[in-house]
Design a protein around this motif. Structure first.
Motif, PDB file in Angstrom:
ATOM      1  N   MET A   1       0.806  -1.225   0.000  1.00  0.00           N
ATOM      2  CA  MET A   1       0.000   0.000   0.000  1.00  0.00           C
ATOM      3  C   MET A   1       0.840   1.277   0.000  1.00  0.00           C
ATOM      4  SD  MET A   1      -2.978  -1.177  -0.238  1.00  0.00           S
ATOM      5  CE  MET A   1      -3.878   0.344  -0.079  1.00  0.00           C
ATOM      6  N   THR A   2       2.156   1.157   0.168  1.00  0.00           N
ATOM      7  CA  THR A   2       3.000   2.339   0.319  1.00  0.00           C
ATOM      8  C   THR A   2       2.903   3.307  -0.864  1.00  0.00           C
ATOM      9  OG1 THR A   2       4.484   1.184   1.825  1.00  0.00           O
ATOM     10  CG2 THR A   2       5.365   3.137   0.722  1.00  0.00           C
ATOM     11  N   PRO A   3       3.050   2.858  -2.110  1.00  0.00           N
ATOM     12  CA  PRO A   3       2.965   3.825  -3.214  1.00  0.00           C
ATOM     13  C   PRO A   3       1.616   4.552  -3.273  1.00  0.00           C
ATOM     14  CG  PRO A   3       3.900   1.753  -3.982  1.00  0.00           C
ATOM     15  CD  PRO A   3       3.386   1.515  -2.589  1.00  0.00           C
ATOM     16  N   GLU A   4       0.530   3.813  -3.075  1.00  0.00           N
ATOM     17  CA  GLU A   4      -0.792   4.427  -3.115  1.00  0.00           C
ATOM     18  C   GLU A   4      -0.989   5.406  -1.955  1.00  0.00           C
ATOM     19  OE1 GLU A   4      -0.310   1.099  -3.300  1.00  0.00           O
ATOM     20  OE2 GLU A   4      -1.061   0.500  -5.260  1.00  0.00           O
ATOM     21  N   PHE A   5      -0.477   5.041  -0.785  1.00  0.00           N
ATOM     22  CA  PHE A   5      -0.592   5.935   0.369  1.00  0.00           C
ATOM     23  C   PHE A   5       0.158   7.240   0.114  1.00  0.00           C
ATOM     24  CE2 PHE A   5       0.986   7.680   4.356  1.00  0.00           C
ATOM     25  CZ  PHE A   5      -0.194   7.817   5.068  1.00  0.00           C
TER      26      PHE A   5
ATOM     27  N   ALA B   1       0.892   8.655  -2.713  1.00  0.00           N
ATOM     28  CA  ALA B   1       0.145   9.441  -3.704  1.00  0.00           C
ATOM     29  C   ALA B   1      -1.118  10.030  -3.073  1.00  0.00           C
ATOM     30  CB  ALA B   1      -0.217   8.568  -4.904  1.00  0.00           C
ATOM     31  N   GLY B   2      -1.804   9.246  -2.250  1.00  0.00           N
ATOM     32  CA  GLY B   2      -3.044   9.702  -1.618  1.00  0.00           C
ATOM     33  C   GLY B   2      -2.841  10.861  -0.663  1.00  0.00           C
ATOM     34  N   ILE B   3      -1.752  10.837   0.098  1.00  0.00           N
ATOM     35  CA  ILE B   3      -1.516  11.931   1.044  1.00  0.00           C
ATOM     36  C   ILE B   3      -1.219  13.227   0.299  1.00  0.00           C
ATOM     37  CG2 ILE B   3       0.973  11.634   1.503  1.00  0.00           C
ATOM     38  CD1 ILE B   3       0.195  12.028   4.516  1.00  0.00           C
ATOM     39  N   GLN B   4      -0.498  13.121  -0.805  1.00  0.00           N
ATOM     40  CA  GLN B   4      -0.234  14.319  -1.616  1.00  0.00           C
ATOM     41  C   GLN B   4      -1.522  14.830  -2.259  1.00  0.00           C
ATOM     42  OE1 GLN B   4       2.306  16.306  -1.846  1.00  0.00           O
ATOM     43  NE2 GLN B   4       3.675  15.049  -0.610  1.00  0.00           N
ATOM     44  N   GLN B   5      -2.337  13.905  -2.753  1.00  0.00           N
ATOM     45  CA  GLN B   5      -3.585  14.291  -3.416  1.00  0.00           C
ATOM     46  C   GLN B   5      -4.547  14.967  -2.438  1.00  0.00           C
ATOM     47  OE1 GLN B   5      -5.733  10.997  -5.082  1.00  0.00           O
ATOM     48  NE2 GLN B   5      -7.212  12.302  -6.122  1.00  0.00           N
ATOM     49  N   GLN B   6      -4.687  14.401  -1.225  1.00  0.00           N
ATOM     50  CA  GLN B   6      -5.673  14.924  -0.288  1.00  0.00           C
ATOM     51  C   GLN B   6      -5.185  16.126   0.509  1.00  0.00           C
ATOM     52  OE1 GLN B   6      -7.750  12.138   2.160  1.00  0.00           O
ATOM     53  NE2 GLN B   6      -8.225  10.792   0.474  1.00  0.00           N
ATOM     54  N   LEU B   7      -3.882  16.214   0.770  1.00  0.00           N
ATOM     55  CA  LEU B   7      -3.387  17.286   1.633  1.00  0.00           C
ATOM     56  C   LEU B   7      -2.437  18.262   0.944  1.00  0.00           C
ATOM     57  CD1 LEU B   7      -2.776  15.154   4.835  1.00  0.00           C
ATOM     58  CD2 LEU B   7      -4.559  16.861   4.491  1.00  0.00           C
TER      59      LEU B   7
END
Length: 123
Positions: free
Chosen positions: A90-94, A96-102
């Protein structure tokens, strides 16, 4: 009214699973699981309602755990440093997700400390 329960230090320590007390320095440290990836998340930006909730929800949505964190508000700014532990898949998706959301509301950086954590656990 204040609904918070005040615990004695011994009671509090019993509630903190996975932690150990470094008796020399009196610091609580968390033993990180070598089977997981570990990221340091550093973020800062204007303080606003819901930031802590956003971090917690984001971690939950990727099955990640906040292993350690420090948060502070100064001069209208909110700063957080945390170690997040998660399944390596899950590391790559996490990240990317933190950058996308925050990323639009805070300066966010992630640093993978997995290998350093594994090396230090072998000492």
């Amino acid at each position: 009214s204040n609904d918070l329960e005040v615990l004695e230090p011994e009671e509090a320590m019993e509630l903190i699973a996975g932690y150990k007390m470094n008796k020399t320095h009196g610091v609580i440290t968390h033993k990180l699981d070598a089977a997981h990836d570990h990221l340091i998340i550093s973020a800062h930006g204007p303080d606003r309602v819901g930031l802590i909730h956003t971090f917690a929800e984001l971690c939950h949505s990727f099955g990640a755990s906040i292993s350690e964190s420090k948060m502070v508000r100064m001069g209208g700014q909110f700063m957080v440093m945390m170690i997040v532990s998660l399944d390596p898949k899950m590391t790559p998706e996490f990240r990317a997700g933190i950058q996308q959301q925050l990323g639009d509301i805070m300066d966010v950086s992630t640093q993978d400390i997995t290998e350093a954590t594994r090396a230090s656990s072998k000492l």
